[in-house]
Design an enzyme around this catalytic site. Structure first.
Site, PDB file in Angstrom:
ATOM      1  N   PHE A   1     -25.577  12.530 -12.503  1.00  0.00           N
ATOM      2  CA  PHE A   1     -25.049  13.910 -12.573  1.00  0.00           C
ATOM      3  C   PHE A   1     -23.830  14.195 -12.650  1.00  0.00           C
ATOM      4  O   PHE A   1     -22.971  13.645 -11.690  1.00  0.00           O
ATOM      5  CB  PHE A   1     -25.909  14.649 -11.143  1.00  0.00           C
ATOM      6  CG  PHE A   1     -27.279  14.715 -11.097  1.00  0.00           C
ATOM      7  CD1 PHE A   1     -27.827  15.885 -11.867  1.00  0.00           C
ATOM      8  CD2 PHE A   1     -28.114  13.749 -10.500  1.00  0.00           C
ATOM      9  CE1 PHE A   1     -29.364  15.931 -11.788  1.00  0.00           C
ATOM     10  CE2 PHE A   1     -29.476  13.847 -10.356  1.00  0.00           C
ATOM     11  CZ  PHE A   1     -30.138  14.946 -11.031  1.00  0.00           C
ATOM     12  N   ASP A   2     -23.450  15.404 -13.450  1.00  0.00           N
ATOM     13  CA  ASP A   2     -22.389  16.013 -13.269  1.00  0.00           C
ATOM     14  C   ASP A   2     -22.706  16.940 -11.918  1.00  0.00           C
ATOM     15  O   ASP A   2     -23.980  17.231 -11.888  1.00  0.00           O
ATOM     16  CB  ASP A   2     -21.956  16.946 -14.414  1.00  0.00           C
ATOM     17  CG  ASP A   2     -20.961  17.690 -14.278  1.00  0.00           C
ATOM     18  OD1 ASP A   2     -19.839  17.286 -13.544  1.00  0.00           O
ATOM     19  OD2 ASP A   2     -20.914  18.996 -14.535  1.00  0.00           O
ATOM     20  N   CYS A   3     -21.800  17.374 -11.193  1.00  0.00           N
ATOM     21  CA  CYS A   3     -22.136  18.063  -9.961  1.00  0.00           C
ATOM     22  C   CYS A   3     -21.835  19.474 -10.197  1.00  0.00           C
ATOM     23  O   CYS A   3     -22.695  20.311 -10.150  1.00  0.00           O
ATOM     24  CB  CYS A   3     -21.329  17.633  -8.943  1.00  0.00           C
ATOM     25  SG  CYS A   3     -21.753  18.733  -7.190  1.00  0.00           S
ATOM     26  N   TYR A   4     -20.578  19.956 -10.694  1.00  0.00           N
ATOM     27  CA  TYR A   4     -20.037  21.327 -10.585  1.00  0.00           C
ATOM     28  C   TYR A   4     -20.662  21.918 -12.163  1.00  0.00           C
ATOM     29  O   TYR A   4     -19.889  21.254 -13.123  1.00  0.00           O
ATOM     30  CB  TYR A   4     -18.466  21.357 -10.463  1.00  0.00           C
ATOM     31  CG  TYR A   4     -18.462  20.729  -9.075  1.00  0.00           C
ATOM     32  CD1 TYR A   4     -18.276  21.685  -8.079  1.00  0.00           C
ATOM     33  CD2 TYR A   4     -18.072  19.285  -8.908  1.00  0.00           C
ATOM     34  CE1 TYR A   4     -18.199  21.195  -6.647  1.00  0.00           C
ATOM     35  CE2 TYR A   4     -18.064  18.994  -7.520  1.00  0.00           C
ATOM     36  CZ  TYR A   4     -17.956  19.767  -6.429  1.00  0.00           C
ATOM     37  OH  TYR A   4     -17.853  19.267  -5.414  1.00  0.00           O
TER      38      TYR A   4
ATOM     39  N   LYS B   1     -13.114  13.245 -16.488  1.00  0.00           N
ATOM     40  CA  LYS B   1     -13.974  13.444 -17.673  1.00  0.00           C
ATOM     41  C   LYS B   1     -13.179  14.566 -18.395  1.00  0.00           C
ATOM     42  O   LYS B   1     -12.689  15.473 -17.968  1.00  0.00           O
ATOM     43  CB  LYS B   1     -15.432  13.894 -17.406  1.00  0.00           C
ATOM     44  CG  LYS B   1     -15.993  12.801 -16.488  1.00  0.00           C
ATOM     45  CD  LYS B   1     -17.403  13.051 -16.212  1.00  0.00           C
ATOM     46  CE  LYS B   1     -17.623  14.419 -15.236  1.00  0.00           C
ATOM     47  NZ  LYS B   1     -18.775  14.574 -14.814  1.00  0.00           N
TER      48      LYS B   1
END
Length: 240
Positions: A11-14, A152
């Site tokens: 997952f990306d979180c934000y 990223k």
């Protein structure tokens, strides 16, 4: 291809699990409230995206909270406003207050029963720890920009994650990379041969908001407008 074909969700979180656009917009109100000509929410977010991505390229080793304080300073300059060092630092610390999307915790609790859950995020460890409390799940691995030393969409971040997951017996074909940002996640993820699941949180809005325009959009294997939709699709698949 089925959701149940995969062993791990990275997952990306934000923007995906945490509502960073609301957090940013609220955190910037000490500046935006002083503008002579008001800006729309998306105009504020797009300006933030420009300065954030630039700063991440120039200072990839900075902790995200420090980097955000510089972004605040640059926005103040662009808008012709004064920002004290204390005000800049307060914005840098505001990640601690950014809210989770309402469906994130429940969806993650369900998905935890079926997958290894992994974070690959452009954040520092202290900030993520506060966000993790809001998400209410124990991730199997957490890879942050602070750990890696770059942000990223740098290939380094994906190479770091893939190397560490491979050491745990999780290969590229086992991974479904699950994220909102085309710029930060799906474009570089496609370069590394990752299968993508797009959580399109901005499906009802124009443009790319707090992320840069990625240019040509890559193919994605799955698209959902929320984490709740992803969890429901998996549930329907395994019970069908």
């Amino acid at each position: 291809m089925k959701l149940s074909d995969f062993k791990a969700l990275t997952f990306d979180c934000y923007g995906t699990l945490i509502d960073w656009e609301t957090g940013m917009f609220e955190g910037l109100k000490p500046l935006t409230s002083r503008l002579a000509t008001p800006l729309t929410r998306d105009q504020v977010l797009e300006a933030h995206a420009r300065h954030e991505s630039t700063q991440q390229r120039w200072t990839p080793g900075y902790r995200y909270s420090h980097l955000l304080s510089i972004v605040y300073k640059r926005l103040a300059e662009e808008w012709g406003l004064h920002a004290s060092p204390e005000e800049c630092a307060a914005y840098g610390a505001s990640v601690l207050n950014w809210p989770a999307f309402p469906d994130s915790a429940e969806a993650l609790a369900y998905l935890k029963q079926h997958y290894k859950l992994v974070i690959l995020s452009n954040v520092d460890n202290v900030s993520f720890a506060a966000s993790n409390q809001k998400l209410g799940v124990e991730f199997d691995a957490i890879y942050t920009a602070e750990d890696i030393g770059s942000y990223k969409p740098s290939d380094r971040n994906f190479e770091y994650m893939l190397e560490h997951l491979a050491a745990r017996g999780i290969g590229k074909k086992d991974i479904l990379h699950t994220a909102e940002s085309m710029f930060h996640d799906h474009v570089p993820g496609s370069r590394h041969g990752l299968t993508s699941c797009w959580i399109y949180r901005r499906h009802d809005k124009q443009g790319f908001g707090a992320t840069m325009n990625p240019g040509k959009l890559p193919d994605v294997a799955f698209r959902f407008n929320s984490m709740a939709e992803l969890a429901a699709a998996h549930k329907a698949e395994v019970s069908g």
